[in-house]
Design an enzyme around this catalytic site. Structure first.
Site, short mmCIF file in Angstrom:
data_model
loop_
_atom_site.label_atom_id
_atom_site.label_comp_id
_atom_site.label_asym_id
_atom_site.label_seq_id
_atom_site.Cartn_x
_atom_site.Cartn_y
_atom_site.Cartn_z
N GLU A 1 0.80 -1.22 0.00
CA GLU A 1 0.00 0.00 0.00
C GLU A 1 0.84 1.28 0.00
O GLU A 1 0.81 2.05 0.97
CB GLU A 1 -0.95 0.01 1.21
CG GLU A 1 -1.89 -1.19 1.25
CD GLU A 1 -2.89 -1.15 2.40
OE1 GLU A 1 -2.80 -0.25 3.25
OE2 GLU A 1 -3.78 -2.01 2.44
N GLU B 1 -5.51 -8.49 0.72
CA GLU B 1 -6.18 -8.14 1.99
C GLU B 1 -7.64 -7.84 1.70
O GLU B 1 -7.96 -7.10 0.76
CB GLU B 1 -5.61 -6.88 2.63
CG GLU B 1 -4.28 -7.05 3.29
CD GLU B 1 -3.78 -5.74 3.92
OE1 GLU B 1 -4.61 -4.89 4.32
OE2 GLU B 1 -2.55 -5.60 4.00
O1 IFM Z 1 -4.26 -3.10 9.13
C1 IFM Z 1 -4.19 -2.56 7.84
C2 IFM Z 1 -3.04 -3.18 7.08
O2 IFM Z 1 -1.83 -3.02 7.73
C3 IFM Z 1 -2.93 -2.53 5.73
N1 IFM Z 1 -4.18 -2.56 5.04
C4 IFM Z 1 -5.35 -2.12 5.74
C5 IFM Z 1 -5.44 -2.82 7.07
C6 IFM Z 1 -6.72 -2.35 7.82
O3 IFM Z 1 -6.67 -0.98 8.02
#
Ligand code: IFM
Length: 467
Positions: free
Chosen positions: A189, A373
């Site tokens: 990210e 994710e």
């Molecule tokens: O916890 C975070 C993760 O580290 C990166 N993506 C989003 C998740 C939730 O906010």
């Protein structure tokens, strides 16, 4: 596109449903080669921040600064995974999860002179060996936000040199871990690192300047591009990719101005990262949104950044409804009466489907995708030794149905990682927000498998047993 409403269950009365999770028989999820796993990140779970030669990261500094993290929480202990990793991996394997996405803490494995820290490296070697023993597919992210503080002291991602230091770090780790990593992701990210870290200061290192955000982004993407050939050369059997968080923006009205606002929202969240990676250029509309913030780009940088990828990791959570701000930008118009999570984020599975299908149209060279994710936070409580996280079960089912719809529309999605394996340090929100499919009691470090994990596990075992 028609929406499969059978995937939408009533979260208020989950117990009336015989099976609130198992995908329908025609879902692509039943394909045995669709990887289903869980993800974590080093600073969010490891703890042991001063052990075995680990050096401070920007998140140690940031979380120790009063007012930066809810309740003054820090990652100093987190889930104590550094000491409990064997039991955690056994738990993951026991659930039948087939993939594990973890990240390496850069300040644990390398010192300020670039020399390896053997004890830190050995931790990851043992972890990966155990995962291999259990037959789990390993996705390793090199940078999930814990930049060594010594690099921030030299300017962090505003300093072009950090990109070269990242390539050195990628070189060291891929030489050390070659053969035990199925897929390397360079960055997690970059939008969050650049925008939240340098643009609005909500994340470490806490700087707030639009010009900083675009320059930091450029150096992050450059770091990625420099690392790709290094990883390929050192670990030729592995897949190489990057993980981007993507956001769905929808317009509050049919007006041309609001439609444009939604477009700009997605340019800022998605094209800012995906265009350089897949088209070798920043989207021009970005400079309409943020005039005068173009980063310094040297000859050859864009070619380096656009190095071919074996996969693209996509993290998806919610949508944002926007309208024109009356000038060149957008502002959020929160929708009333929609379902939200503990984060206040709207539950909007269609956004994942629509973005995936949109990317396939926008990028002719879109690499195979892993959803690296997806998940949600809820205020889960243990009661009689159980955690009934009904909203999460529904959330997961609906988002997996959206992935299935994208696959059926021709997008190559190869797998999906739940965020997260266990409750953990949720950055500026500390430990209050619980994203895990396993509950963590932070006073005892007891893990309790939530109902969502039980159901995912049951599905995976059923799928495995199928002939
Ligand atoms: O916890 C975070 C993760 O580290 C990166 N993506 C989003 C998740 C939730 O906010």
């Amino acid at each position: 596109m028609a929406i499969d409403t059978s995937a939408v269950i009533d979260v208020t009365s989950p117990n009336t449903l015989a099976d609130p999770f198992t995908p329908p028989a025609d879902s692509s999820l039943w394909r045995k080669n669709f990887l289903l796993g869980a993800a974590t990140a080093s600073y969010q779970i490891e703890g042991a921040v001063n052990e075995d030669g680990r050096l401070p990261s920007i998140w140690d500094t940031f979380s120790a600064t009063p007012g930066k993290v809810l309740a003054g929480d820090t990652g100093a202990v987190a889930c104590d995974h550094y000491h409990r990793w064997e039991a955690d991996i056994d738990m993951l394997a026991g659930l039948g999860l087939e993939g594990y996405r973890l990240s390496i803490a850069w300040p644990r494995v390398m010192d300020a002179s670039g020399a390896p820290n053997r004890k830190g490296i050995d931790f990851y070697k043992r972890l990966l060996a155990r995962l291999k023993e259990k037959g789990i597919t390993t996705f390793v992210t090199l940078y999930h936000w814990d930049l060594p503080q010594y690099l921030e002291d030299r300017g962090g991602w505003l300093n072009r040199d950090t990109a070269y230091r990242f390539a050195d770090y990628a070189d060291l780790m891929s030489r050390e871990l070659a053969g035990s990593v199925d897929a390397w992701a360079t960055l997690n990210e970059p939008w969050c690192s650049a925008y939240l870290g340098y643009g609005n200061g909500h994340h470490a290192p806490g700087l707030a300047d639009g010009r900083f955000a675009t320059q930091a982004m450029h150096h992050l993407l450059l770091a990625h591009g420099l690392a790709v050939p290094v990883l390929r050369a050192n670990d030729p059997g592995s897949q190489i990719g990057i993980v981007a968080n993507i956001g769905r923006g929808t317009a509050n009205s049919d007006s041309a101005a609001d439609q444009r606002a939604a477009h700009l929202f997605e340019v800022q969240h998605n094209a800012w990262i995906l265009d350089p990676l897949l088209k070798g250029a920043y989207p021009r509309d970005l400079w309409e949104l943020w005039p005068g913030t173009e980063p310094l780009v040297l000859d050859g940088d864009m070619k380096t950044i656009a190095a071919p990828l074996d996969f693209l990791g996509i993290n998806y959570y919610f949508r944002t409804n926007v309208e024109s701000d009356g000038a060149h930008g957008f502002r959020e118009v929160p929708l009333e009466g929609v379902e939200r999570t503990q984060m206040g984020w709207e539950v909007y599975p269609d956004g994942l489907r629509d973005l995936l299908i949109g990317f396939k149209g926008a990028y002719g060279n879109l690499p195979p995708i892993y959803i690296t994710e997806n998940g949600m936070a809820s205020d889960d409580k243990v009661s009689d030794g159980r955690v009934d996280d009904a909203q999460r079960i529904s959330f997961l089912k609906r988002h997996l149905a959206a992935v299935d719809q994208a696959i059926k529309a021709g997008v190559e999605v190869r797998g999906y990682f739940l965020w997260s394996l266990m409750d953990n340090f949720e950055w500026a929100f500390g430990y209050e927000r619980r994203f895990g499919v396993v509950h963590v009691d932070y006073s005892t470090q007891k893990r309790t498998v939530k109902r969502s994990a039980e159901l995912v596990s049951r599905f995976l075992k059923e799928r495995k047993a199928q002939v």
